[in-house]
Scaffold this motif. Structure first.
Motif, PDB file in Angstrom:
ATOM      1  N   THR A 263       0.727  -1.276  -0.269  1.00 50.13           N
ATOM      2  CA  THR A 263       0.106   0.220  -0.239  1.00 50.13           C
ATOM      3  C   THR A 263       0.777   0.644  -0.011  1.00 50.13           C
ATOM      4  O   THR A 263       1.714   1.151   0.154  1.00 50.13           O
ATOM      5  N   ARG A 265       1.638   4.053   1.503  1.00 54.15           N
ATOM      6  CA  ARG A 265       1.153   4.578   2.985  1.00 54.15           C
ATOM      7  C   ARG A 265       2.520   3.713   3.746  1.00 54.15           C
ATOM      8  O   ARG A 265       3.320   3.143   3.995  1.00 54.15           O
ATOM      9  N   ILE A 266       3.182   4.922   4.854  1.00 55.52           N
ATOM     10  CA  ILE A 266       3.993   4.495   5.440  1.00 55.52           C
ATOM     11  C   ILE A 266       3.640   4.460   7.106  1.00 55.52           C
ATOM     12  O   ILE A 266       3.293   5.072   7.722  1.00 55.52           O
ATOM     13  N   ASN A 267       4.445   3.447   7.722  1.00 56.41           N
ATOM     14  CA  ASN A 267       4.664   2.945   9.049  1.00 56.41           C
ATOM     15  C   ASN A 267       4.754   4.281  10.081  1.00 56.41           C
ATOM     16  O   ASN A 267       6.253   4.613   9.891  1.00 56.41           O
ATOM     17  N   ASN A 268       3.981   4.504  10.728  1.00 58.66           N
ATOM     18  CA  ASN A 268       4.543   5.663  12.314  1.00 58.66           C
ATOM     19  C   ASN A 268       4.662   5.075  13.119  1.00 58.66           C
ATOM     20  O   ASN A 268       5.695   5.840  13.935  1.00 58.66           O
ATOM     21  N   TYR A 269       4.491   3.629  13.328  1.00 59.12           N
ATOM     22  CA  TYR A 269       5.544   2.989  14.238  1.00 59.12           C
ATOM     23  C   TYR A 269       4.765   3.549  15.916  1.00 59.12           C
ATOM     24  O   TYR A 269       5.442   3.767  16.481  1.00 59.12           O
ATOM     25  N   THR A 273      -1.037   4.851  10.908  1.00 57.61           N
ATOM     26  CA  THR A 273       0.393   5.125   9.049  1.00 57.61           C
ATOM     27  C   THR A 273       0.443   6.864   8.316  1.00 57.61           C
ATOM     28  O   THR A 273      -0.560   7.600   8.882  1.00 57.61           O
ATOM     29  N   SER A 291      10.464   8.467   8.794  1.00 57.97           N
ATOM     30  CA  SER A 291       9.878   7.543   9.515  1.00 57.97           C
ATOM     31  C   SER A 291      11.048   6.507   9.282  1.00 57.97           C
ATOM     32  O   SER A 291      11.632   5.163   8.628  1.00 57.97           O
TER      33      SER A 291
END
Length: 377
Positions: A263, A265-269, A273, A291
């Motif tokens: 996807t 999206r970026i994992n923001n941890y 996302t 990130s």
């Protein structure tokens, strides 16, 4: 098109570049806004306006560089405001009319870029007379500092003279370069200290950079061609189909296994996302965030483009230097400006307690190298 004729076209951009934010820029994710508030001191309105200015300023810089030709001295952003340097006084009125701050410099950007490229083509150890069994040359990195109108060479204290020798070797005078002392040589962030997105051959760990339609991209030092990428639970998610490091980049393409979903999206941890809507490259001085699995989300600014970094494994060209901090475990993770993908974390020095310098591999070069398509969310 003459430069004066371009101004009429540019007038349509100015309300966006120096006025209200665009619709696209005014939809920044709350996590991005929070990080920009913490690291850059910007409230939501200021962040929206700044990102909009920076996005459009990239177009203006490209146009002005083309039209100014060999008289172009460089361009950079200061808190979202555009500065453009030229070597001819006669061009300053046109630059100012475009809404940018005009400065007159003595050295064309092209000369500094050519000198930097000339060093790239040198065998530094051989040029400096070093033996193959000696440690690295002590030259940490070198890049064009457009605001200083110089080629900057960063070196350990005992390698200052060697750095100056390199600059002289490629034809620069003392006024055209600067040697800056650094305490440590940069290192890659392949040694993981925390939870991460994927394992390499069920051993070392790195972070996913960005999803593409057939897998994802990451740092080249994370794995070699043929290496297996898997989840931390051991499930295979892909294989390294391409990897460059060191040399002309630090990037890799992991071709995904059948059945995976990638996807935009970026994992923001932090349980959420962040969206990816494109990959327009940010200019020098632009705000930028990173990130990563070890330190989460941190922001800063772009310091220089096209930097060459000397890692223990060898030199890497074409990286972007930033003031964003990073630590081991953040390698391969996402660099982004607003919702625009910028690149994957390569390496650097320092940490997120004391601050540091981090380099990233521009994502557009990875996409071009392997003919990939970025997934947008």
């Amino acid at each position: 098109m003459e430069l004066t004729g371009f101004l009429a076209v540019l007038a349509a951009f100015l309300p966006i570049v120096y006025g209200a934010p665009t619709t696209a820029a005014s939809s920044l994710h709350p996590e991005i806004l929070a990080a920009m508030k913490r690291d850059l001191g910007l409230d939501a309105e200021q962040a929206h306006v700044r990102v909009a200015r920076e996005l459009k300023a990239t177009e203006v810089i490209d146009e002005l560089r083309t039209l100014a030709g060999n008289s172009f001295g460089g361009a950079w952003l200061v808190d979202g405001e555009l500065n453009v340097a030229v070597t001819k006084e006669s061009l300053t009125s046109e630059v100012a009319a475009a809404g940018a701050k005009a400065l007159v410099v003595s050295v064309p950007l092209s000369k500094l870029e050519e000198a930097k490229n000339a060093i790239d083509n040198l065998d530094i150890e051989q040029t400096l007379g070093k033996r193959s069994d000696e440690a690295a040359s002590g030259i940490a990195a070198y890049y064009v500092d457009v605001a200083a109108n110089k080629l900057v060479l960063e070196a350990l204290a005992d390698s200052i003279a060697q750095a100056a020798e390199l600059a002289n070797k490629v034809g620069l005078t003392e006024s055209e370069y600067e040697v800056r002392t650094v305490e440590n040589l940069p290192t890659t962030f392949a040694t993981i200290r925390g939870g991460d997105a994927y394992l390499i051959n069920l051993g070392g760990r790195c972070s996913v950079g960005f999803s593409v339609t057939t897998g994802f991209v990451s740092a080249g030092h994370c794995g070699t061609v043929g290496a297996t990428a898997s989840t931390t639970a051991g499930a295979t998610i892909g294989t390294f189909a391409g990897s460059v490091f060191p040399g002309n980049g630090d990037y890799s393409f992991i071709r995904g296994s059948t059945g995976n979903t990638y996807t935009g999206r970026i994992n923001n941890y932090n349980g959420g996302t962040l969206p990816v809507s494109g990959s327009t490259a940010a200019a020098t001085g632009a705000s930028i965030c990173r990130s990563g699995s070890t330190t989460g989300v941190f922001c800063g600014t772009v310091r220089s483009l096209g930097a060459t970094v000397s890692y223990a494994q060898g030199r890497v060209t074409g990286l972007t230097q930033t003031s964003v901090c990073a630590e081991p475990g953040d390698s391969g993770g996402s660099f982004y400006s607003g919702a625009q993908a910028q690149g994957v974390t390569s390496g650097g020095s320092g940490n997120c307690n004391s601050g540091g310098t981090t380099y990233f591999q521009p994502v557009n070069e990875i996409l071009s190298a392997y003919g990939l398509t970025l997934v947008r969310g």
